[in-house]
Design an enzyme around this catalytic site. Structure first.
Site, PDB file in Angstrom:
ATOM      1  N   LYS A  13       0.784  -1.275   0.138  1.00 38.61           N
ATOM      2  CA  LYS A  13       0.011   0.145   0.082  1.00 38.61           C
ATOM      3  C   LYS A  13       0.930   1.257   0.098  1.00 38.61           C
ATOM      4  CE  LYS A  13      -1.943  -1.072   3.937  1.00 38.61           C
ATOM      5  NZ  LYS A  13      -1.126  -2.344   4.340  1.00 38.61           N
ATOM      6  N   ARG A  88      -8.980   1.387   9.792  1.00 33.56           N
ATOM      7  CA  ARG A  88      -8.474   0.225  10.160  1.00 33.56           C
ATOM      8  C   ARG A  88      -9.719  -0.677  10.896  1.00 33.56           C
ATOM      9  NH1 ARG A  88      -2.946   0.443   9.006  1.00 33.56           N
ATOM     10  NH2 ARG A  88      -1.919  -0.930  10.255  1.00 33.56           N
ATOM     11  N   ARG A 127      12.134  -5.837   4.146  1.00 36.26           N
ATOM     12  CA  ARG A 127      11.854  -4.406   4.079  1.00 36.26           C
ATOM     13  C   ARG A 127      12.886  -3.596   4.907  1.00 36.26           C
ATOM     14  NH1 ARG A 127       6.066  -2.014   5.426  1.00 36.26           N
ATOM     15  NH2 ARG A 127       6.155  -2.990   7.503  1.00 36.26           N
ATOM     16  N   ARG A 160      11.872  -2.031  10.573  1.00 36.84           N
ATOM     17  CA  ARG A 160      11.066  -1.602  11.366  1.00 36.84           C
ATOM     18  C   ARG A 160      10.893  -2.612  12.785  1.00 36.84           C
ATOM     19  NH1 ARG A 160       5.597   0.119   8.273  1.00 36.84           N
ATOM     20  NH2 ARG A 160       4.708  -1.259   9.939  1.00 36.84           N
ATOM     21  N   ARG A 171       0.334  -8.917  13.331  1.00 35.03           N
ATOM     22  CA  ARG A 171      -0.457  -7.885  12.672  1.00 35.03           C
ATOM     23  C   ARG A 171      -1.404  -8.743  11.563  1.00 35.03           C
ATOM     24  NH1 ARG A 171       4.701  -5.564  10.682  1.00 35.03           N
ATOM     25  NH2 ARG A 171       3.361  -4.130   9.258  1.00 35.03           N
TER      26      ARG A 171
END
Ligand code: AP5
Length: 216
Positions: A13, A88, A127, A160, A171
């Site tokens: 996203k 969310r 990432r 992260r 998550r």
């Protein structure tokens, strides 16, 4: 054009919101980025949000509603925006409707990014992010020119805190329990378009341009 990007963590996203922002000149409004900056700056709101984010849980609605509500009131959001990571849950979606109604505006389209869990783990474990400009890299799919260094501002790239395998799985569960009901919420309003987010970043971008009314 007022868009919502809906999809599990790591679906791409943020990557696509940045590309669309450049292409269409409308701002990306990323609740996760806003919260991470508040954590780095150690604001009261950031201190409250940190423990939830580290666990992979949703931050309380009053925090995210206040952040996003204020951001939507800024001048550059008048002509449109890409909401990345908000809403969310159904409460946040209803709050968003209220804010937009006060502005005489409404959401044009909700884009659902469809991607499977194995791909998500691969994407998120590789990432790297720039803590200064929020640029997103991937050690294999989108490496920086110099390993570990942001192409744009030479800052050291970070992993992260919530990109560990255990937190990623949590998550993903939170997404299914709390966020996925929004699929039906927006489908019933005729606003939902689903795209194949397993494709390459360029192919996903082409799908998004088509959603926005540009020919491929
Ligand atoms: P947030 O920052 O919003 O995280 P997220 O939704 O979990 O999404 P991600 O940023 O992990 O993934 P993405 O879909 O943007 O993927 P990306 O483009 O980076 O939220 C973090 C936390 O903040 C939450 O857990 C919560 O605590 C809190 N929070 C935020 N908003 C909230 C809200 N509204 N309410 C309550 N709490 C909230 O891509 C991932 C990787 O894949 C990158 O390395 C990228 O280079 C690579 N990649 C991207 N596209 C492709 C592709 N097509 N092929 C191969 N690799 C790709």
């Amino acid at each position: 054009m007022r868009l919502i990007f809906l999809g599990p963590p790591g679906a791409g996203k943020g990557t696509q919101a940045v590309r669309l922002e450049e292409h269409f000149g409308i701002p990306q409004i990323a609740s996760g980025d806003m919260l991470r900056h508040a954590v780095i700056e150690r604001t009261p709101l950031g201190l409250k949000a940190k423990e939830y984010m580290d666990r992979g849980d949703l931050v309380p609605d009053d925090v995210t509603d206040a952040l996003v509500g204020e951001r939507l009131g800024m001048k550059d959001a008048e002509k449109g925006f890409i909401l990345d990571g908000y809403p969310r849950n159904v409460h946040q979606a209803e709050f968003l409707d209220e804010v937009l109604e006060e502005q005489g505006a409404r959401i044009d389209r909700v884009v659902r990014f469809e991607v499977d869990e194995a791909e998500i783990i691969a994407r998120l474990s590789g990432r790297r992010i720039c803590p200064v400009c929020d640029s997103v890299y991937h050690v294999v799919a989108k490496p920086p020119r110099t390993e570990g260094v942001c192409d744009l501002d030479a800052a050291a790239l970070l992993q992260r805190q919530d990109d560990t395998e255990e937190t990623i799985r949590h998550r993903f569960e939170v997404y299914h329990e709390q966020t996925s009901p929004l699929i039906q919420f927006y489908e019933l309003q005729g606003l939902l378009t689903t795209i194949n987010a397993m494709a390459t970043a360029d192919e996903v971008f082409d799908q998004l341009r088509a959603v926005a009314g540009e020919s491929r």
